[in-house]
Design an enzyme around this catalytic site. Structure first.
Site: not given
Length: 229
Positions: A8-10
């Site tokens: 996941f990107d944040a």
């Protein structure tokens, strides 16, 4: 299940960066005696900051330079007699308090508990770690891959090499990256040979040169993708 690990990107994927940024600007300007500064200069700051992060993606500026240069340019543009380095330090401290989440972030991580979950994000180590640690997602991720620590930023392949080494991954077919940025997350995943999922809640137009494997408008759509795959 095809995907064993979800990267996941944040920011603007699981964490609401806009709210964190607003929080940091309001408190930093107030700290330096300008209680209306965020309201007056936020739009200008966002334009400058966005441009510099694009330069970072393209290798035209370093992360260390960016953290101060954005305020140097902002204060010069508006003739503000503030010290960019001191302001940057305060801003990053307040940014680390920004634990605001995108709607559905907690729920999707719970739904995907059968997968290995990790964060892969561009940003500053102490800021990102503070935000994640202070959030309801603090115990969710197996690893938190941060560009400053890795020495590379998305879309560079080096950060994916670093992530795969940390997570002891070998089969790229079993890894999916989910993120909101075509130029960072999706291009990076495409270049590395892993499947990509573009989180596009605002329905932004795509780029024919950067094609994601999947596109979703809400995080809950990810469950069907993972289960179907």
């Amino acid at each position: 299940m095809k995907y064993e690990c979800i990267l996941f990107d944040a920011d603007d994927t699981l964490f609401d960066y806009g709210m964190a940024e607003s929080h940091a600007l309001i408190h930093a300007f107030a700290h330096f005696g300008l209680p209306t500064g965020a309201q007056e200069y936020a739009a200008s700051y966002q334009e400058i900051n966005h441009g510099l992060w694009k330069e970072l993606e393209q290798g035209q500026i370093t992360a260390a330079a960016l953290r101060v240069e954005r305020f140097n340019r902002l204060f010069a543009a508006h003739q503000l007699s503030l010290k960019p380095d001191e302001f940057s330090e305060a801003y990053l401290r307040f940014l680390g308090e920004g634990t605001f989440l995108i709607q559905g972030a907690v729920e999707i991580c719970g739904e995907l508990a059968g997968c290995r979950l990790a964060i892969i994000t561009n940003g500053f180590k102490h800021v990102q770690q503070a935000r994640i640690k202070g959030s309801p997602l603090s115990e969710v991720f197996e690893e938190i891959i941060i560009s400053e620590e890795a020495g590379y930023q998305k879309p560079e392949t080096g950060i994916f090499d670093y992530a795969f080494a940390k997570l002891k991954l070998s089969d790229r077919r079993k890894v999916l990256i989910v993120g909101d940025s075509l130029t960072s997350d999706i291009r990076g995943g495409n270049n590395y040979g892993i499947d990509t999922c573009w989180f596009n809640p605002l329905g932004k137009p795509g780029d024919p040169e950067i094609l994601p494997t999947y596109e979703i408008g809400s995080l809950d759509e990810l469950v069907e993708i993972v289960n179907r795959a």
